[in-house]
Design a protein around this motif. Structure first.
Motif, PDB file in Angstrom:
ATOM      1  N   LEU A 161       4.025  -8.312   0.891  1.00 32.95           N
ATOM      2  CA  LEU A 161       4.594  -6.973   0.825  1.00 32.95           C
ATOM      3  C   LEU A 161       5.462  -6.851  -0.418  1.00 32.95           C
ATOM      4  CD1 LEU A 161       5.759  -6.696   4.552  1.00 32.95           C
ATOM      5  CD2 LEU A 161       3.574  -5.964   3.581  1.00 32.95           C
ATOM      6  N   ASP A 162       5.098  -5.948  -1.305  1.00 34.88           N
ATOM      7  CA  ASP A 162       5.885  -5.661  -2.499  1.00 34.88           C
ATOM      8  C   ASP A 162       6.906  -4.589  -2.120  1.00 34.88           C
ATOM      9  OD1 ASP A 162       6.792  -5.401  -5.079  1.00 34.88           O
ATOM     10  OD2 ASP A 162       5.140  -4.096  -5.709  1.00 34.88           O
ATOM     11  N   ARG A 163       8.170  -4.973  -2.042  1.00 40.46           N
ATOM     12  CA  ARG A 163       9.201  -4.068  -1.504  1.00 40.46           C
ATOM     13  C   ARG A 163       9.203  -2.690  -2.158  1.00 40.46           C
ATOM     14  NH1 ARG A 163      11.372  -0.887   0.855  1.00 40.46           N
ATOM     15  NH2 ARG A 163      13.496  -0.796   1.686  1.00 40.46           N
ATOM     16  N   PRO A 164       9.043  -2.549  -3.477  1.00 42.89           N
ATOM     17  CA  PRO A 164       9.061  -1.204  -4.078  1.00 42.89           C
ATOM     18  C   PRO A 164       7.931  -0.292  -3.604  1.00 42.89           C
ATOM     19  CG  PRO A 164       9.437  -2.880  -5.757  1.00 42.89           C
ATOM     20  CD  PRO A 164       9.004  -3.605  -4.527  1.00 42.89           C
ATOM     21  N   ALA A 165       6.924  -0.857  -2.947  1.00 39.60           N
ATOM     22  CA  ALA A 165       5.798  -0.034  -2.488  1.00 39.60           C
ATOM     23  C   ALA A 165       6.114   0.721  -1.203  1.00 39.60           C
ATOM     24  CB  ALA A 165       4.574  -0.923  -2.272  1.00 39.60           C
ATOM     25  N   PHE A 166       7.274   0.453  -0.603  1.00 44.94           N
ATOM     26  CA  PHE A 166       7.565   1.004   0.718  1.00 44.94           C
ATOM     27  C   PHE A 166       8.757   1.954   0.672  1.00 44.94           C
ATOM     28  CE2 PHE A 166       5.323  -2.940   1.260  1.00 44.94           C
ATOM     29  CZ  PHE A 166       4.373  -2.611   2.211  1.00 44.94           C
ATOM     30  N   GLY A 167       8.585   3.096   1.300  1.00 47.92           N
ATOM     31  CA  GLY A 167       9.642   4.099   1.340  1.00 47.92           C
ATOM     32  C   GLY A 167      10.641   3.894   2.453  1.00 47.92           C
TER      33      GLY A 167
ATOM     34  N   PRO B  24       2.582   0.365  -7.823  1.00 48.24           N
ATOM     35  CA  PRO B  24       1.815   0.465  -9.078  1.00 48.24           C
ATOM     36  C   PRO B  24       2.311  -0.474 -10.171  1.00 48.24           C
ATOM     37  CG  PRO B  24       2.216   2.639  -8.178  1.00 48.24           C
ATOM     38  CD  PRO B  24       3.018   1.694  -7.340  1.00 48.24           C
ATOM     39  N   GLN B  25       3.612  -0.753 -10.206  1.00 43.74           N
ATOM     40  CA  GLN B  25       4.127  -1.596 -11.284  1.00 43.74           C
ATOM     41  C   GLN B  25       3.849  -3.078 -11.071  1.00 43.74           C
ATOM     42  OE1 GLN B  25       5.957   0.349  -9.221  1.00 43.74           O
ATOM     43  NE2 GLN B  25       8.049  -0.424  -8.943  1.00 43.74           N
ATOM     44  N   HIS B  26       3.460  -3.469  -9.862  1.00 42.57           N
ATOM     45  CA  HIS B  26       3.212  -4.885  -9.579  1.00 42.57           C
ATOM     46  C   HIS B  26       1.769  -5.159  -9.182  1.00 42.57           C
ATOM     47  CE1 HIS B  26       7.767  -5.641  -8.677  1.00 42.57           C
ATOM     48  NE2 HIS B  26       7.471  -5.730  -9.969  1.00 42.57           N
ATOM     49  N   THR B  27       0.876  -4.282  -9.565  1.00 45.20           N
ATOM     50  CA  THR B  27      -0.504  -4.392  -9.106  1.00 45.20           C
ATOM     51  C   THR B  27      -1.187  -5.694  -9.536  1.00 45.20           C
ATOM     52  OG1 THR B  27      -2.650  -3.275  -9.105  1.00 45.20           O
ATOM     53  CG2 THR B  27      -1.344  -3.111 -11.107  1.00 45.20           C
ATOM     54  N   ASN B  28      -0.758  -6.268 -10.657  1.00 48.10           N
ATOM     55  CA  ASN B  28      -1.412  -7.486 -11.162  1.00 48.10           C
ATOM     56  C   ASN B  28      -0.606  -8.754 -10.876  1.00 48.10           C
ATOM     57  OD1 ASN B  28      -3.521  -5.938 -12.301  1.00 48.10           O
ATOM     58  ND2 ASN B  28      -2.249  -5.513 -14.101  1.00 48.10           N
ATOM     59  N   LEU B  29       0.363  -8.658  -9.989  1.00 48.97           N
ATOM     60  CA  LEU B  29       1.304  -9.758  -9.808  1.00 48.97           C
ATOM     61  C   LEU B  29       0.661 -11.022  -9.248  1.00 48.97           C
ATOM     62  CD1 LEU B  29       4.268 -10.095 -10.446  1.00 48.97           C
ATOM     63  CD2 LEU B  29       4.827  -9.454  -8.099  1.00 48.97           C
TER      64      LEU B  29
ATOM     65  N   LYS C 185      -6.354  -6.133  -2.103  1.00 43.95           N
ATOM     66  CA  LYS C 185      -5.197  -5.463  -2.689  1.00 43.95           C
ATOM     67  C   LYS C 185      -5.250  -3.970  -2.405  1.00 43.95           C
ATOM     68  CE  LYS C 185      -5.089  -5.493  -7.162  1.00 43.95           C
ATOM     69  NZ  LYS C 185      -4.897  -6.017  -8.532  1.00 43.95           N
ATOM     70  N   MET C 186      -4.113  -3.434  -1.949  1.00 43.45           N
ATOM     71  CA  MET C 186      -3.972  -2.005  -1.727  1.00 43.45           C
ATOM     72  C   MET C 186      -2.747  -1.546  -2.515  1.00 43.45           C
ATOM     73  SD  MET C 186      -4.780  -1.789   2.364  1.00 43.45           S
ATOM     74  CE  MET C 186      -4.761   0.008   2.372  1.00 43.45           C
ATOM     75  N   VAL C 187      -2.934  -0.572  -3.392  1.00 46.85           N
ATOM     76  CA  VAL C 187      -1.867  -0.113  -4.273  1.00 46.85           C
ATOM     77  C   VAL C 187      -1.476   1.314  -3.892  1.00 46.85           C
ATOM     78  CG1 VAL C 187      -1.185   0.325  -6.666  1.00 46.85           C
ATOM     79  CG2 VAL C 187      -2.753  -1.558  -6.131  1.00 46.85           C
ATOM     80  N   GLY C 188      -0.176   1.549  -3.781  1.00 54.99           N
ATOM     81  CA  GLY C 188       0.268   2.897  -3.457  1.00 54.99           C
ATOM     82  C   GLY C 188       1.678   2.913  -2.923  1.00 54.99           C
ATOM     83  N   ASN C 189       1.993   3.982  -2.198  1.00 53.70           N
ATOM     84  CA  ASN C 189       3.291   4.131  -1.545  1.00 53.70           C
ATOM     85  C   ASN C 189       3.055   4.142  -0.045  1.00 53.70           C
ATOM     86  OD1 ASN C 189       4.896   4.504  -4.000  1.00 53.70           O
ATOM     87  ND2 ASN C 189       3.805   6.460  -4.196  1.00 53.70           N
ATOM     88  N   PHE C 190       3.791   3.302   0.681  1.00 48.67           N
ATOM     89  CA  PHE C 190       3.546   3.103   2.100  1.00 48.67           C
ATOM     90  C   PHE C 190       4.835   3.293   2.901  1.00 48.67           C
ATOM     91  CE2 PHE C 190       0.933   0.238  -0.452  1.00 48.67           C
ATOM     92  CZ  PHE C 190      -0.354   0.534  -0.030  1.00 48.67           C
ATOM     93  N   VAL C 191       4.658   3.540   4.189  1.00 52.35           N
ATOM     94  CA  VAL C 191       5.732   3.418   5.173  1.00 52.35           C
ATOM     95  C   VAL C 191       5.302   2.286   6.085  1.00 52.35           C
ATOM     96  CG1 VAL C 191       6.985   4.528   7.063  1.00 52.35           C
ATOM     97  CG2 VAL C 191       6.377   5.846   5.022  1.00 52.35           C
ATOM     98  N   LEU C 192       6.064   1.202   6.091  1.00 46.47           N
ATOM     99  CA  LEU C 192       5.576  -0.018   6.722  1.00 46.47           C
ATOM    100  C   LEU C 192       5.324   0.161   8.207  1.00 46.47           C
ATOM    101  CD1 LEU C 192       4.762  -2.926   6.446  1.00 46.47           C
ATOM    102  CD2 LEU C 192       7.162  -3.599   6.669  1.00 46.47           C
ATOM    103  N   LYS C 193       6.226   0.828   8.916  1.00 46.86           N
ATOM    104  CA  LYS C 193       6.022   0.977  10.349  1.00 46.86           C
ATOM    105  C   LYS C 193       4.738   1.740  10.653  1.00 46.86           C
ATOM    106  CE  LYS C 193       8.234   2.021  14.703  1.00 46.86           C
ATOM    107  NZ  LYS C 193       9.514   2.154  15.410  1.00 46.86           N
ATOM    108  N   GLN C 194       4.481   2.782   9.890  1.00 47.58           N
ATOM    109  CA  GLN C 194       3.242   3.537  10.099  1.00 47.58           C
ATOM    110  C   GLN C 194       2.031   2.665   9.791  1.00 47.58           C
ATOM    111  OE1 GLN C 194       3.334   7.194   7.899  1.00 47.58           O
ATOM    112  NE2 GLN C 194       5.120   7.991   8.979  1.00 47.58           N
TER     113      GLN C 194
END
Length: 334
Positions: free
Chosen positions: A56-62, A8-13, A30-39
């Motif tokens: 891939l925006d690193r903060p978007a991944f758990g 969410p903090q980098h949505t306009n990057l 663009k897809m904004v949210g929280n992800f698990v990359l392997k899934q």
């Protein structure tokens, strides 16, 4: 096309790039949210397999850093898209930085100031990408395949699905492609009423020959091949009505079976219809943590369970090579 998975903090990057404009030659999804990359790689990326770049925006991944780098490496074995990772403040001494290079990613955005970030993004999305870091070269997915010797003749393999659109043809064609790549002569036979073979021949621009087509060492037919080959792979689709004798007499029986809750009923019914007949169950799209439980539930004295990796390209001979080798291992000479 660019797929951007953003926090969410980098949505306009990426807004400064101009790629969001209607007339852009490189549009951005663009897809904004929280992800698990392997899934995401296993379950969602197949919808975006045609994209050329993934940012891939690193903060978007758990994921942990180790899981994140491993998921990227798995992604690069399945897809040809170029990967860019945005990780503000990441230093070259950090373990994640080296892990990204080892996974094959050299497009790494590390700056902390907006001007620097934008400049690094421009480099990453340019034609040559970022050249300042030495990423590990990924092996050519189309090369380096080990070759084997086969003395067998006309080994019959039947592939049947527990239900429609479960991936039966994908498994059958993938097996044929792998066999041809490792040195076997092989013929694919479309033994169901789907009628997809002519469309496949057009789509892949297969070379026409008497009775069918030929593509990358595999013969494609809707009837039994003339002359001997090492393997004949019959794609039965999801209905073997009228082909019970072929199924029971086949040397290898491969059952493509779903494991999601709404698919398990079809899988169990197919197993029950082949009770007492030796066969392999090939289960696609299974999360790593579920494999042991599913194998315990589905495997019995006659049915051996295997798990397939996602195969985005129909004729890909690499991603499930290990499973295919287990399937036909006893026919490898020497």
């Amino acid at each position: 096309m660019i797929l951007y998975l953003s926090s969410p903090q980098h949505t306009n990057l990426l807004d400064f790039t101009g790629f969001y404009e209607p007339d852009s030659e490189v549009p951005v999804k663009k897809m904004v949210g929280n992800f698990v990359l392997k899934q995401f790689v296993v379950y969602d990326m197949r919808s975006f397999a045609h994209f050329t770049d993934v940012v891939l925006d690193r903060p978007a991944f758990g994921d942990t850093d180790e899981e994140f780098a491993q998921a990227i490496e798995e992604f690069l074995t399945m897809y040809s898209a170029r990967v860019t990772v945005i990780c503000e403040g990441l230093t070259q001494a950090a373990p994640l930085f080296q892990a990204l290079l080892d996974s094959g990613v050299g497009n790494i955005v590390c700056d902390t100031e907006i001007e620097g970030i934008q400049q690094e993004i421009r480099e990453c999305l340019s034609g040559q990408g970022m050249t300042r870091y030495a990423a590990k070269e990924r092996p050519d997915r189309a090369g380096g395949q080990e070759k084997y010797r086969f003395d067998c003749r006309n080994v019959v393999v039947v592939v049947i699905g527990s239900q429609a659109r479960i991936g039966t043809t994908t498994a059958a064609v993938g097996l044929c492609a792998w066999l041809a790549r490792v040195g076997a002569s092989v013929c694919y036979v479309e033994a169901h009423a789907g009628g997809h073979l002519a469309a496949l021949a057009r789509g892949y621009e297969m070379k026409a020959e008497e009775g069918g087509w030929q593509f990358e060492g595999v013969r494609y037919r809707s009837t039994e091949p003339k002359g001997d080959v090492n393997f004949v792979v019959h794609d039965l689709g999801s209905d073997f009505a009228g082909k019970r004798e072929l199924l029971e007499n086949a040397d290898i029986k491969l059952l493509v079976c779903g494991t999601k809750p709404y698919e398990l009923g079809f899988t169990v019914r197919l197993q029950a219809s082949l009770a007492g007949i030796y066969a392999y169950l090939l289960c696609p799209f299974v999360a790593e943590g579920m494999k042991d439980d599913l194998a315990e539930a589905l495997q019995n004295d006659y049915h051996k369970v295997m798990f397939s990796e996602y195969q985005p390209e129909l004729t890909d001979s690499d991603c499930n090579g290990k499973q295919y080798k287990n399937l036909i291992g006893k026919y490898i000479a020497g």
